[in-house]
Design a protein around this motif. Sequence first.
Motif, PDB file in Angstrom:
ATOM      1  N   MET A 148      22.785 -11.502  16.696  1.00  0.00           N
ATOM      2  CA  MET A 148      23.212 -10.658  16.757  1.00  0.00           C
ATOM      3  C   MET A 148      23.856 -11.720  18.019  1.00  0.00           C
ATOM      4  O   MET A 148      25.429 -11.521  18.575  1.00  0.00           O
ATOM      5  CB  MET A 148      22.693  -9.210  17.692  1.00  0.00           C
ATOM      6  N   ALA A 149      23.614 -12.451  19.107  1.00  0.00           N
ATOM      7  CA  ALA A 149      23.641 -13.372  20.498  1.00  0.00           C
ATOM      8  C   ALA A 149      24.611 -14.137  19.690  1.00  0.00           C
ATOM      9  O   ALA A 149      25.857 -14.460  21.025  1.00  0.00           O
ATOM     10  CB  ALA A 149      22.559 -13.156  20.969  1.00  0.00           C
TER      11      ALA A 149
ATOM     12  N   TYR B  99      28.120 -11.978  18.837  1.00  0.00           N
ATOM     13  CA  TYR B  99      28.779 -11.340  19.798  1.00  0.00           C
ATOM     14  C   TYR B  99      29.400 -12.799  21.354  1.00  0.00           C
ATOM     15  O   TYR B  99      30.448 -12.850  21.201  1.00  0.00           O
ATOM     16  CB  TYR B  99      27.414 -11.016  20.763  1.00  0.00           C
ATOM     17  N   GLN B 100      29.243 -13.857  20.899  1.00  0.00           N
ATOM     18  CA  GLN B 100      29.551 -15.500  21.700  1.00  0.00           C
ATOM     19  C   GLN B 100      30.899 -15.277  21.103  1.00  0.00           C
ATOM     20  O   GLN B 100      31.447 -16.029  21.136  1.00  0.00           O
ATOM     21  CB  GLN B 100      28.138 -16.382  22.017  1.00  0.00           C
ATOM     22  N   VAL B 101      31.114 -15.375  19.637  1.00  0.00           N
ATOM     23  CA  VAL B 101      32.191 -15.840  18.866  1.00  0.00           C
ATOM     24  C   VAL B 101      32.926 -15.282  18.945  1.00  0.00           C
ATOM     25  O   VAL B 101      34.207 -14.504  18.902  1.00  0.00           O
ATOM     26  CB  VAL B 101      30.976 -16.077  17.207  1.00  0.00           C
ATOM     27  N   LEU B 102      32.928 -13.592  18.982  1.00  0.00           N
ATOM     28  CA  LEU B 102      33.854 -13.059  18.465  1.00  0.00           C
ATOM     29  C   LEU B 102      34.535 -12.838  20.562  1.00  0.00           C
ATOM     30  O   LEU B 102      35.831 -12.283  20.784  1.00  0.00           O
ATOM     31  CB  LEU B 102      33.237 -11.146  18.539  1.00  0.00           C
ATOM     32  N   GLU B 103      33.869 -12.733  21.662  1.00  0.00           N
ATOM     33  CA  GLU B 103      33.840 -12.651  22.406  1.00  0.00           C
ATOM     34  C   GLU B 103      34.576 -14.418  23.179  1.00  0.00           C
ATOM     35  O   GLU B 103      35.659 -14.296  24.030  1.00  0.00           O
ATOM     36  CB  GLU B 103      32.731 -13.136  23.720  1.00  0.00           C
ATOM     37  N   ALA B 104      34.043 -15.411  22.551  1.00  0.00           N
ATOM     38  CA  ALA B 104      34.833 -16.707  23.079  1.00  0.00           C
ATOM     39  C   ALA B 104      36.620 -16.711  21.353  1.00  0.00           C
ATOM     40  O   ALA B 104      37.481 -17.575  22.265  1.00  0.00           O
ATOM     41  CB  ALA B 104      33.943 -17.533  23.122  1.00  0.00           C
ATOM     42  N   GLY B 105      36.178 -15.650  20.874  1.00  0.00           N
ATOM     43  CA  GLY B 105      37.857 -16.301  19.427  1.00  0.00           C
ATOM     44  C   GLY B 105      37.559 -17.195  19.168  1.00  0.00           C
ATOM     45  O   GLY B 105      38.080 -17.932  18.455  1.00  0.00           O
TER      46      GLY B 105
ATOM     47  N   PHE C  57      21.222  -4.141  22.620  1.00  0.00           N
ATOM     48  CA  PHE C  57      21.686  -4.168  21.518  1.00  0.00           C
ATOM     49  C   PHE C  57      20.923  -3.238  20.207  1.00  0.00           C
ATOM     50  O   PHE C  57      20.359  -3.439  20.123  1.00  0.00           O
ATOM     51  CB  PHE C  57      21.814  -5.860  20.104  1.00  0.00           C
ATOM     52  N   PRO C  58      22.579  -2.146  20.872  1.00  0.00           N
ATOM     53  CA  PRO C  58      21.047  -0.589  19.705  1.00  0.00           C
ATOM     54  C   PRO C  58      21.377  -1.529  17.994  1.00  0.00           C
ATOM     55  O   PRO C  58      21.579  -2.106  17.565  1.00  0.00           O
ATOM     56  CB  PRO C  58      22.157   0.402  19.732  1.00  0.00           C
TER      57      PRO C  58
ATOM     58  N   GLY D 135      25.527  -6.626  15.784  1.00  0.00           N
ATOM     59  CA  GLY D 135      25.614  -7.839  16.590  1.00  0.00           C
ATOM     60  C   GLY D 135      28.193  -6.927  16.777  1.00  0.00           C
ATOM     61  O   GLY D 135      28.311  -7.176  18.113  1.00  0.00           O
ATOM     62  N   ALA D 136      28.412  -6.661  15.403  1.00  0.00           N
ATOM     63  CA  ALA D 136      29.832  -6.931  15.966  1.00  0.00           C
ATOM     64  C   ALA D 136      30.359  -5.870  16.231  1.00  0.00           C
ATOM     65  O   ALA D 136      31.157  -5.928  17.798  1.00  0.00           O
ATOM     66  CB  ALA D 136      30.754  -7.179  14.539  1.00  0.00           C
TER      67      ALA D 136
END
Length: 905
Positions: free
Chosen positions: A27-28, A31-37, A13-14, A57-58
Motif C-alpha cells: 500500500m505504501a 500510494y507513492q506511485v500514484l502520488e508521483a504519477g 490506510f483503513p 492503498g489506491a
Amino acid sequence: MANKTPEVGDIHFPFPFTPYSIQKDFMAELYQVLEAGKIGIFESPTGTGKSLSLICGALSWLRDFEQKKRQEEARLLETGTLPLKVGKDQPPSLSSSCQETPDVLRPAGEPDWVAQFVQKKEERDLVDRLQEERVRRRKREERLRQIRHNAQLKHAAKRVRQEEEETERLLRLSREMLAGGPGAEQLEQLTGEEELVLAEYESDEEKGTASGVDKDEDDLEEEHVTKIYYCSRTHSQLSQFVHEVQKSPFGKDTRLVSLGSRQNLCVNEDVRHLGSVQLINDRCVEMQRNKHERKSEAEEEKPKKRRQEPRATCPFYNYEQLQLLRDEVLVEVKDIEQLVTLGKEAHACPYYGSRFAIPAAQLVVLPYQMLLHAATRQAAGIRLQGQVVVIDEAHNLIDTITGIHSAEVSGSQLCQAHSQLLQYMERYGRRLKAKNLMYIKQILYLLEKFVTVLGGNIKQNPHSQRLSQTGTELKTINDFLFLSQIDNINLFKVQRYCEKSMVSRKLFGFTEKYGAVLAPSREQPRLAGFQQFLQSLQPEVTKTPAAPVEEGEARALRPSSPLMHIEGFLAALTTANQDGRVILSRQGSLSQSSLKFLLLNPAVPFAQVVKECRAVVIAGGTMQPVSDFREQLLACAGVDAERVVEFSCGHVIPPDNILPLVVCSGPSNQQLEFTYQQRELPQMMTETGRILCNLCNVVPGGVVCFFPSYEYQRQVHAHWDKSGLLARLAVRKKIFQEPKRANQVEQVLLEYSKCIQCCGQMGSTMTGALLLSVVGGKMSEGINFSDNLGRCVVMVGMPYPNIKSPELQEKMAYLDQTLPRTPGQVPPGKALVENLCMKAVNQSIGRAIRHQKDFASIVLLDQRYARPPILAKLPAWIRDRVEIKTTFGPAIAAMRKVLSGVEEQ
C-alpha cells in the motif's frame, strides 16, 4: 471484524483487519506511485490479499488527493490569486478542468500592464471554474444524500414507471387494432422494407458531427472528477473485486460504477435474444438513432406522403429514468448482477445508466477490452486524462492487447458477405442514394479482391473450390494492399462508412428476413436463389433430428452477419505498416482458408493510455518475467525508464510450507529433458509415470500434473494405459483428465473435490485424486487448488510455444529488428520464447498456495529448470526456496520430510 487503520509513515490506510507487513509495504509503494504519477509493476502472490491492498492503498490516496484539492480550492477562492507559477508547477490536486490555463510564453519586452491584465484574467477564469465545480459537487452530494435518506424519490420513480408502462400498453393496443384493419399486411411489409433500407449517408467532410446520438446525452454531461479505473480480464473477477470493495472500510462511502458490455447489461429482452454481441450492439445503437430521428421528425412536422409505422425504440432508454438510475448507482456499491436487477426495477437501461454515472464516480470497474480499445473507450464515455488506471491480472496484458487488435476472416465469410451484399444492392439499388451505392460497390470490390488473393473465385461455392496453392504467407500491410489491388481505396473512409451507416446490421436484417423466410416465387426468383446459395454455404449437417437445446444455448449459437467480422479486418488494415502483418493461410479449400491481421506492436494502442493517465498500475500474482512489460510495452510506448517502478513481495506462508523442487532425473536415472525430439520416447513417458507413482505414494490429497499440450497428455495417458502404469497410479489416486470443452470443467472439478474429501474420511488405500491438466488450458488459470485440492503441483517439461508458428516467427523477427540487443544476453526474439514459456509455468504452479496456512510442493520435471537464466524467471517467493535435485532419491526424501513435518503442525 473491526476495521484497523495502520499507519505507514504519515499515511493512514483503513483496513478491515490487521494487515500483513507485505500488505503495508504494498500500500505504501502504491500510494507513492500514484502520488508521483509513475508507472508501477506490482507483483503480489495469490493468497497475500492483493485485491484488498489495491483497494485500500489506491482509495487512501484518492481520499487524501480530494482533501488536498478542496483545501487548495478553498485557498484560491478565498484569495482569488494564482500560485506564483502556472502550468507545470501548479498544484497537482486541482482537477483537470482547473488546469486548462496554458503556460504561455510571454513575448520579450511585453509591457507590465499587459502581463498583469493577462494574469488577472487567468485568475478570474480559474476562480469561475472552481466556483462552478464546487456548485456541481454540492448539488451532486445533496442529490445522493437525499436518495440515501429519502424514499420519496424511489416512490416518484416507481410512479413515473407505472405511467410509462400504461402509456406503452395503450400504444401497443392501438397498434394491434390498426394491424387488424384493412391494409395491415401491406403496412407491415412496408415497415419491414423501410427498416432494411440504408439511410442517406454523409461523410465527415460534409457535416460537422454524426447525428445518430441522442441529444439528451448532452444534458447529462458533467465534469469528470479524478477517479481510479480498475480493470481485469473477466466479469467474475470484476464481481469478486466489487465484493471486496463492499467489505472494505471504503465500501459505504465510495462512488463505484461497474461497466460491462450490452450483452451483460441489456434488460430489453427483444434485444438480448439476438445472442451475438455485435448484433446486440448494432440493434441498441439503431434503436437510439430511431428515437433521435423520431424526435427530429416531430420537431420538423413535415407532412408524410404515406402512412408509416414508427420504427422501434427502446422503452428502457428514458432521460428521467436514466438520471434516477445514475444516482442510484452512485449511492451504493453494486456489481454487474445487482446493477441489472436495479435496472429492471427502475425500468431504465443499466448500460447507459452506468455510463452516465462515470463522470461523478470515484472508482470505475470495467473489463480489459473496454479500457484497452480506443474506440470502445470513447463509445463508453471513458476519459483517461489525468486519471489513474489499475490493470489487475495483467500477466497476459501483452497477449490481450494483441488479441483485441487482431482480426481473422475466412474464405467462406468473404463469399457469404459478398453474396448477401450483392443481393441487397440488387433489391434496394433504386432506393439507395448515390453515396450509399458507391460505398457498397467499394465493399463488394474489396471482398472480391480478398477472395482472389486467396486463390478463389467469388462466384463459386467456397466449400467446393480447391486451391491450387496451399501454405501460409506473411505480408506487410502495404504489400498486402498492393497484392490485393486495393491500394487505391481509402480504407479509413470505408471503415467510417460501415460504422456510421450500420450496413452490416441492415444486411443481417435483410438476410434474416429473406434468406430464411422468403419462399420461391415468380416475383422474386433472385432471392429464392439467394436463399439456396446461403444454405449451400452452411457446413454439412446430418439428416437425423437434433437433440433439443436450451434456450440460452440457442441464443448463444445464433450467428452474426459475416460482414461484421470483415469490418474488424478492414479496421485492422488501417494500422501503420510497420506495426502489423497480414497472414494469408491457404488450406486446400477456399472455405477453410483465411486472412488474418496480426498486431506486432502492442505498445501503439497502449501508448495513449500511459500518455493520458496520471499514473498506471500493472498488477498480478505472477508478473515474472517483467522484462516483457518494460521492453515490449512501456519502452516502445515512449515511457522513460525512470518513470517505471517495480514492486514484488514475498508470500505470507512460512518458509517450511512450500517445497519447490527441480528434478533432473527419474527413479531409473533417466535424464529428464522433455524436448520435442525426446518427450515422445517410450522411456521418457514411462519415467514420468514412475515419478508420479512415487509422488502419489507420498503426497496426501490432490496432485495436479500439468502437461505441455492436450496432444502430449493424450499420448502419455495412452502409453500408461498400455504399460500398466495407469493401473498402478489408480491404486493410490483416482485419475481425472482436464476436459477440452469449457462447460465440462466445473463438473470435473466437483467430482475431483468430492473424491479427495471422501478419501480423507474413508481411510482406504486410495489417498486422494490425480488431475491431469494442460498448461494454458482451463485448469491453469483462475482455478484455486487450495489445501487438499493441490498438495503437489507437477510440471512435466517446459511448455515452449510452437517455434514453427508463422505468427511467432514474425513476432521474433520484429523484436530482433526493433528492440536493442544487450551484449551478453539472448536476442529479444529468443527471450520472447523463453518468457512465454515461463509465464505459462508461473501461472500453472501458482494454483497451489492460496492462503497463509496452506502448504504444498512444486515439482519441476526437467533439468533445464536448473539453468540460472530460467530460475531467474520464477517468482521470487518460489525462486528463493528452490532445491535442485540431480537424482530422484533425495527429491522424494525431501518431499516426505517436509509434508510429514507440516502435517504434524
